[in-house]
Design an enzyme around this catalytic site. Structure first.
Site, short mmCIF file in Angstrom:
data_model
loop_
_atom_site.label_atom_id
_atom_site.label_comp_id
_atom_site.label_asym_id
_atom_site.label_seq_id
_atom_site.Cartn_x
_atom_site.Cartn_y
_atom_site.Cartn_z
CG HIS A 1 32.87 -25.15 2.00
ND1 HIS A 1 34.00 -25.95 2.02
CD2 HIS A 1 32.89 -24.47 3.17
CE1 HIS A 1 34.67 -25.75 3.14
NE2 HIS A 1 34.03 -24.86 3.86
CD GLU B 1 33.54 -21.43 9.55
OE1 GLU B 1 32.72 -21.03 10.42
OE2 GLU B 1 33.65 -22.62 9.20
#
Length: 218
Positions: free
Chosen positions: A14, A87
């Site tokens: 990202h 994550e």
């Protein structure tokens, strides 16, 4: 004997968030892109517009979804959401600066820095994962996407930790070995998947992020 059909994965981290910039650990906390991250996502989408992409998927966290949106729009594709691409969950470390983690949780911080892959993290808003648990989740998700789309090219937008897991798996690196490779925001990292698992084709492509600066000078 039939030929093996490779699946191609563009694994993308990202764009930047404010917490990335100040080294505050995010984990499962849902932090959106900052203005720099939005710029990176736009440049990324433009750079990949001419490439074949059959499927776009992302972690369900805002920073990954926002980045994936820029890619999907250029290809007229929906963004499919998969929480397994999140994550690593850092438990009580989440939301803290690295210096704060070291002060509040010195023993757990030391184990983390020493790459104890089975170390249990302190509890927080979210329940932490050991690195081994996270590695199994992340690589399992990538292989599952590849298996579901044989012969296709997938753009999967995830997080730095997911990229680390993929890199280690592709190169056969021990989980305990030091991380001596860079993982950059909005970078493109290319993998192939066949019956033997993940293979690395290209790592850390970030030339597209410099285009904005070059354009301003022209």
């Amino acid at each position: 004997m039939s030929a093996v059909t490779n699946t191609n994965i563009l694994l993308i981290r990202h764009g930047e968030t404010a917490w990335n910039a100040e080294r505050r650990l995010q984990g499962h906390l849902d932090i959106a892109l900052n203005p720099e991250g939005e710029r990176q996502a736009a440049l990324l989408g433009a750079a990949l517009a001419g490439e074949r992409i059959d499927v776009v998927a992302a972690s369900d966290l805002s920073r990954a979804r926002q980045t994936a949106d820029a890619i999907a729009r250029a290809h007229g594709l929906p963004v499919q959401i998969d929480p397994a691409l999140r994550e690593r969950c850092y438990g009580g470390f989440e939301g803290l600066l690295y210096t704060e983690i070291a002060q509040r949780f010195p023993l757990q911080f030391a184990a983390w820095q020493a790459r104890d892959v089975d170390a249990v993290l302190p509890p927080g808003v979210n329940r932490g994962e050991t690195f081994r648990q996270f590695h199994q989740r992340a690589t399992g998700a990538l292989l599952r996407w590849a298996k579901a789309h044989p012969g296709k090219t997938l753009a999967l937008v995830a997080h730095g930790g997911v990229l680390e897991c993929a890199y280690r798996s592709a190169l056969g690196l021990a989980l305990e070995s030091p991380r001596d490779f860079k993982i950059q925001n909005a970078s493109v990292n290319r993998f192939t998947v066949d019956s033997g698992g993940l293979g690395l084709a290209s790592w850390g492509e970030v030339e597209h992020l410099r285009q904005g600066v070059l354009d301003e000078l022209s």
